[in-house]
Enzyme design. Structure first.
Site, short mmCIF file in Angstrom:
data_model
loop_
_atom_site.label_atom_id
_atom_site.label_comp_id
_atom_site.label_asym_id
_atom_site.label_seq_id
_atom_site.Cartn_x
_atom_site.Cartn_y
_atom_site.Cartn_z
CD GLU A 78 8.26 12.41 15.35
OE1 GLU A 78 9.04 12.99 14.58
OE2 GLU A 78 8.59 11.43 16.04
CB CYS A 110 1.97 12.97 11.20
SG CYS A 110 3.48 12.03 10.95
CG HIS A 232 -0.37 12.13 7.50
ND1 HIS A 232 0.66 13.01 7.36
CD2 HIS A 232 0.16 10.98 7.98
CE1 HIS A 232 1.79 12.43 7.77
NE2 HIS A 232 1.50 11.19 8.14
N1 COA Z 1 7.17 -1.16 -9.19
C1 COA Z 1 6.02 -0.58 -8.77
N2 COA Z 1 5.51 -0.76 -7.52
C2 COA Z 1 6.19 -1.55 -6.68
C3 COA Z 1 7.38 -2.20 -7.06
C4 COA Z 1 7.87 -1.98 -8.39
N3 COA Z 1 9.00 -2.55 -8.82
N4 COA Z 1 7.82 -2.94 -6.02
C5 COA Z 1 6.93 -2.76 -5.00
N5 COA Z 1 5.95 -1.91 -5.41
C6 COA Z 1 4.81 -1.44 -4.64
C7 COA Z 1 4.18 -2.46 -3.74
O1 COA Z 1 3.26 -3.30 -4.44
C8 COA Z 1 3.50 -1.58 -2.71
O2 COA Z 1 2.32 -1.05 -3.24
P1 COA Z 1 0.89 -1.44 -2.59
O3 COA Z 1 0.97 -1.13 -1.13
O4 COA Z 1 -0.04 -0.54 -3.31
O5 COA Z 1 0.73 -2.87 -2.87
C9 COA Z 1 4.47 -0.42 -2.59
O6 COA Z 1 5.30 -0.45 -3.75
C10 COA Z 1 5.37 -0.50 -1.37
O7 COA Z 1 5.94 -1.76 -1.33
P2 COA Z 1 6.05 -2.56 0.04
O8 COA Z 1 6.75 -3.86 -0.22
O9 COA Z 1 4.74 -2.59 0.74
O10 COA Z 1 7.06 -1.57 0.77
P3 COA Z 1 7.88 -1.76 2.07
O11 COA Z 1 7.23 -2.72 3.02
O12 COA Z 1 9.30 -2.03 1.68
O13 COA Z 1 7.82 -0.27 2.71
C11 COA Z 1 6.43 1.26 3.96
C12 COA Z 1 6.68 0.57 2.63
C13 COA Z 1 5.42 2.36 3.76
C14 COA Z 1 5.89 0.24 4.97
C15 COA Z 1 7.77 1.85 4.50
O14 COA Z 1 8.28 2.76 3.56
C16 COA Z 1 7.63 2.52 5.85
O15 COA Z 1 7.69 1.87 6.89
N6 COA Z 1 7.47 3.87 5.87
C17 COA Z 1 7.36 4.65 7.08
C18 COA Z 1 6.04 4.49 7.80
C19 COA Z 1 4.89 5.07 7.05
O16 COA Z 1 5.05 5.90 6.20
N7 COA Z 1 3.68 4.60 7.41
C20 COA Z 1 2.47 5.07 6.77
C21 COA Z 1 1.36 5.33 7.73
S1 COA Z 1 1.74 6.62 8.88
#
Ligand code: COA
Length: 387
Positions: A78, A110, A232
Site C-alpha cells: 500500500e 491491505c 487482517h
Molecule cells: N482500557 C481498556 N480498553 C479501553 C480503554 C481503557 N482505558 N479505553 C478505551 N478502550 C477500548 C474501547 O472500548 C475500544 O474497544 P471496543 O472497540 O472493543 O469497544 C478500544 O479501546 C478502542 O477505543 P476507541 O475509542 O474505539 O478508539 P479510537 O476511536 O480512539 O481509535 C481506531 C480506534 C481503530 C478507530 C483508530 O485507532 C484508527 O482509526 N485506526 C486506523 C484504522 C484502522 O485500523 N481501521 C481498522 C479497519 S481496517
C-alpha cells in the site's frame, strides 16, 4: 495441491512501547494494550523502506529453496515508493534473481498480498514446475496525534507458492467482496493515510462477512469445519471483533473461550509489530504456525481485507511435517533484537521520514538488515547490500 511452501518475516529496526505514545497523548495505556490489543510498534531505520524490508523477508526463503524455480515476483504494498517502477524490481536485483523473471507491484490497500497469493496459485497451476515469490511489505503511517497513530507499524512477509507446499495446501473455494467505500485512502500528495477509523471497522466487518457468504456459496467449508482464523490485523483486537461477528453471522454455537482459541494464537507478531498492511494477515498465519504445538491437518482460514474496499476469504490445510519448515526462534529473535526508542526519538523520525523533497540525500547507516536504502541521487533510489 498448490499452496504456501515457505513463509518468512522482516520488520523495522526499532520498536516503541505504546505506553510512551499513550503518555504523550494523555491516554490510558490500557486503551492500546487491551482496547486495541497492541503493545508495541516497529519503527523503521533511516535506511529502511518497503524494498529493504521485503527483500530481507524474502532472502531466507530463497536461500533455503534456491532461486532457479522462481519466474515471477509479485510485490504487494500500500506504501509504494514510486508511481511507475515496481518496488519488486529493486528487490529482484538485491535478491540475485535471474533476469528471466516477471516482476509486478500490486495495490489495493491491505488486501493485495492475497490477490498475489491467488495469482501465484493460478500461475503454478499452469506450470507446476514454477514457484512464485510473493512479497508483502508496508510501512503504516497515520497523522501524529490522531487516534490512528498507535496503529502504525512496519513489516514484511515473503512467501513462495508451489505445487508441493510444505506449509499450507490451499483449498479451491474463495469468497470475494468489493464495495466502493471511502474508509481509508492515501492521495498521491500524502505520506499518511486518511482514515475514518470507526467507519473502517464497519466496512471491514461487512466486507469480511460478504466474502465469507460468497466463500460458502462457492462450496467453501461450514464455519464449524474451520479450525483457525487468520484475519487482517490493523490492530489485533480487530481480529477478535471480526471473529465474533462472523461466528454470529454463521450461527456458531461456540462459546467465547472456544472462539478466542481459534484467533488468539494468530496475534503474537502483529501485537508487537503494529499494522503492516499487506503483510499483516500473513504475519498472523506465521504466528499461528510458530505458536501452536501441532496444527497438522487443521483447516485454517485467511480473511483478508483492504480498505476501499476488497475482502477475500479462503482456506487451506496445514501440511504434515510443516514444523520442519518453520523459523520460530529466528522470528522471535528478529522481534527481540529491535532496540526500544523513546517517544522523542520516534517523533523526530516520524516528522522527517519519509523524505519527499526532490533533492539528493544520503541516509545514515542504521539498519542491521541485509539490504539498505542508501539515499537518493537525481531522483533515483539507491539500494545496496549492507555488507
Ligand atoms: N482500557 C481498556 N480498553 C479501553 C480503554 C481503557 N482505558 N479505553 C478505551 N478502550 C477500548 C474501547 O472500548 C475500544 O474497544 P471496543 O472497540 O472493543 O469497544 C478500544 O479501546 C478502542 O477505543 P476507541 O475509542 O474505539 O478508539 P479510537 O476511536 O480512539 O481509535 C481506531 C480506534 C481503530 C478507530 C483508530 O485507532 C484508527 O482509526 N485506526 C486506523 C484504522 C484502522 O485500523 N481501521 C481498522 C479497519 S481496517
Amino acid at each position: 495441491m498448490i499452496g504456501i511452501d515457505d513463509l518468512a518475516l522482516a520488520t523495522g529496526a526499532y520498536r516503541i512501547d505504546l505506553a510512551a505514545v499513550a503518555e504523550r497523548l494523555g491516554t490510558d495505556p490500557a486503551k492500546y494494550y487491551k482496547g486495541l490489543g497492541q503493545t508495541e510498534m516497529s519503527v523503521i531505520a533511516e535506511d529502511e523502506d518497503i524494498v529493504t524490508l521485503g527483500a530481507a523477508a524474502a532472502l531466507p526463503v530463497l536461500e533455503r529453496a534456491g532461486r532457479d524455480q522462481i519466474r515471477t515476483v509479485l510485490f504487494a504494498t500500500e506504501t509504494g515508493i514510486d508511481q511507475s517502477k515496481a518496488a519488486g524490481v529493486y528487490a529482484h536485483r538485491l535478491l540475485g534473481l535471474s533476469p528471466n523473471v516477471r516482476v509486478v507491484e500490486l495495490k489495493q490497500a491491505c488486501y493485495s498480498g492475497t490477490a498475489a497469493l491467488q495469482f501465484a496459485a493460478a500461475l503454478v497451476a499452469r506450470n507446476p514446475a514454477e514457484k512464485v515469490l510473493v512479497i508483502a511489505s508496508d510501512v503504516a503511517r497515520y497523522e501524529l496525534g490522531s487516534s490512528a497513530e498507535p496503529t502504525q507499524g512496519a513489516g514484511a512477509a515473503a512467501f513462495t507458492v508451489s505445487a508441493d507446499p510444505a506449509l499450507l495446501a490451499l483449498e479451491p473455494a474463495a469468497g470475494l467482496f468489493t464495495a466502493d467505500v471511502m474508509d481509508f485512502w492515501r492521495p498521491n500528495h500524502r505520506v499518511t493515510a486518511i482514515v475514518d477509523g470507526q467507519s473502517s471497522i464497519t466496512a471491514y466487518l461487512e466486507a469480511i462477512g460478504g466474502a465469507f457468504t460468497d466463500y460458502r456459496a462457492q462450496g467453501g467449508a461450514d464455519f464449524a469445519a474451520i479450525d483457525r482464523f487468520c484475519y487482517h490485523q490493523p490492530f489485533t483486537k480487530m481480529a477478535s471483533k471480526a471473529h465474533r461477528y462472523l461466528a454470529q453471522r454463521a450461527g456458531s454455537t461456540l462459546d467465547a473461550a472456544a472462539l478466542a482459541a481459534q484467533v488468539d494464537p494468530t496475534m503474537a507478531y502483529n501485537r508487537r509489530i503494529g499494522n503492516s498492511y499487506t503483510a499483516s494477515v500473513y504475519l498472523a498465519l506465521l504466528a499461528l504456525l510458530d505458536g501452536e504445538a501441532d496444527l497438522t491437518g487443521e483447516r485454517v482460514a485467511i480473511a483478508s481485507y483492504g480498505s476501499g474496499a476488497v475482502a477475500e476469504f479462503l482456506t487451506g490445510t496445514v501440511v504434515e511435517g510443516y514444523r520442519e519448515g518453520l523459523r520460530t526462534a529466528t522470528n522471535e529473535q528478529i522481534l527481540a533484537d529491535r532496540p526500544q526508542i523513546s517517544d522523542d526519538t520516534y517523533l523526530a523520525r516520524q516528522r522527517t521520514m519519509p523524505r519527499t523533497d526532490p533533492s539528493d540525500y544520503t541516509n545514515r547507516h542504521e539498519t542491521r538488515a541485509p539490504f539498505r536504502f542508501a539515499g537518493v541521487r537525481e531522483d533515483q533510489r539507491i539500494y545496496e547490500p549492507t555488507s
